[in-house]
Design an enzyme around this catalytic site. Structure first.
Site, PDB file in Angstrom:
ATOM      1  CG  HIS A  95      -1.825   1.162   1.309  1.00 49.62           C
ATOM      2  ND1 HIS A  95      -2.668   1.354   2.364  1.00 49.62           N
ATOM      3  CD2 HIS A  95      -2.043   2.201   0.482  1.00 49.62           C
ATOM      4  CE1 HIS A  95      -3.365   2.464   2.183  1.00 49.62           C
ATOM      5  NE2 HIS A  95      -2.982   2.997   1.044  1.00 49.62           N
ATOM      6  CG  HIS A 136       0.885   3.530   5.700  1.00 47.55           C
ATOM      7  ND1 HIS A 136       0.025   3.251   4.674  1.00 47.55           N
ATOM      8  CD2 HIS A 136       0.201   4.340   6.532  1.00 47.55           C
ATOM      9  CE1 HIS A 136      -1.120   3.868   4.875  1.00 47.55           C
ATOM     10  NE2 HIS A 136      -1.045   4.529   5.996  1.00 47.55           N
ATOM     11  N   GLY A 193      -4.901   3.260  -2.507  1.00 46.29           N
ATOM     12  CA  GLY A 193      -4.601   1.920  -2.018  1.00 46.29           C
ATOM     13  C   GLY A 193      -5.649   1.346  -1.096  1.00 46.29           C
ATOM     14  CB  THR A 194      -7.765   2.772   1.586  1.00 43.52           C
ATOM     15  OG1 THR A 194      -6.638   3.191   2.355  1.00 43.52           O
ATOM     16  CG2 THR A 194      -8.867   2.280   2.516  1.00 43.52           C
ATOM     17  CE  LYS A 239     -11.641   0.692   9.528  1.00 41.38           C
ATOM     18  NZ  LYS A 239     -10.694   1.755   9.793  1.00 41.38           N
ATOM     19  CE  LYS A 240      -6.994 -10.311  10.387  1.00 41.23           C
ATOM     20  NZ  LYS A 240      -6.286 -10.576  11.619  1.00 41.23           N
ATOM     21  CD1 TRP A 282      -3.313  -2.312  11.227  1.00 44.10           C
ATOM     22  CD2 TRP A 282      -2.159  -1.689   9.436  1.00 44.10           C
ATOM     23  NE1 TRP A 282      -4.056  -1.372  10.582  1.00 44.10           N
ATOM     24  CE2 TRP A 282      -3.360  -0.977   9.470  1.00 44.10           C
ATOM     25  CE3 TRP A 282      -1.280  -1.468   8.381  1.00 44.10           C
ATOM     26  CZ2 TRP A 282      -3.711  -0.048   8.497  1.00 44.10           C
ATOM     27  CZ3 TRP A 282      -1.622  -0.542   7.417  1.00 44.10           C
ATOM     28  CH2 TRP A 282      -2.822   0.152   7.483  1.00 44.10           C
ATOM     29  CE  LYS A 338      -2.914  11.166   2.395  1.00 44.97           C
ATOM     30  NZ  LYS A 338      -4.181  11.039   3.046  1.00 44.97           N
ATOM     31  NE  ARG A 364      -6.192  -0.687   5.711  1.00 41.85           N
ATOM     32  CZ  ARG A 364      -6.373   0.598   5.620  1.00 41.85           C
ATOM     33  NH1 ARG A 364      -5.350   1.393   5.525  1.00 41.85           N
ATOM     34  NH2 ARG A 364      -7.570   1.101   5.641  1.00 41.85           N
TER      35      ARG A 364
END
EC number: 2.8.2.-
Length: 172
Positions: A89, A146, A95-96, A119-120, A141, A92, A136
């Site tokens: 990722h 990042h 990537g999300t 989220k996972k 993580w 900006k 992620r």
């Protein structure tokens, strides 16, 4: 009469100063791009983008010159085997959204299981309890927030291999 000529002169000076200030905002460089007609010529459009106009050495030289074949090559991904997608990722760059798309929208034989409010997601290979995606949204993580390329190349094999027996680990 003299008072009126001073007002006209002052108005002209003020207009000139205003024009100079506006020109500095429109054309901040030493040469105004809008005033150079040769920039609109077809020869300028076909010029090398890495060559400076004044023929000084380029400050940026591309390190990776990929051929068209390199950019269009296809790779086979065996989701039932030991292949693994590692999503790096870059901040900006969307990537999300792309990472979320990987776990939620790709049509697979066994799609990722995403629970509402979490989220996972769980992205297992068909018939196995191991993941095919390292991101992620699938592993969390695991390598830090990042993680960059260097961190991922050191971290991913240790995290993935720690979950398998030594005899079942694929060679990479």
């Amino acid at each position: 009469m003299e008072d009126r000529s001073h007002k006209v002169l002052l108005a002209l000076v003020m207009l000139f100063l205003f024009a100079v200030i506006v020109l500095q905002y429109v054309c901040p460089g030493t040469e105004c791009q809008l005033l150079r007609l040769r920039a609109l010529s077809p020869a300028a459009a076909a010029a090398d983008p890495y060559r400076a106009e004044d023929e000084t050495p380029a400050r940026f030289v591309p390190r990776f010159n990929f051929s068209a074949d390199d950019l269009l090559r296809r790779g086979d991904f065996n989701i039932k085997g030991d292949d693994l997608i590692v999503f790096l990722h870059i901040q900006k760059t969307g990537g999300t959204t792309f990472g979320r798309h990987l776990v939620r929208n790709i049509q697979l034989e066994q799609p990722c299981e995403c629970r509402a409010g979490q989220k996972k997601c769980t992205c297992h290979r068909p018939g196995k309890r191991e993941t095919w995606l390292f991101s992620r949204f699938s592993t969390g993580w695991s390598c830090g927030l990042h993680a960059d390329w260097t961190e991922l190349t050191n971290c991913v094999p240790s995290v993935v291999d720690s979950k398998k027996e030594v005899r079942l680990r694929p060679s990479r």
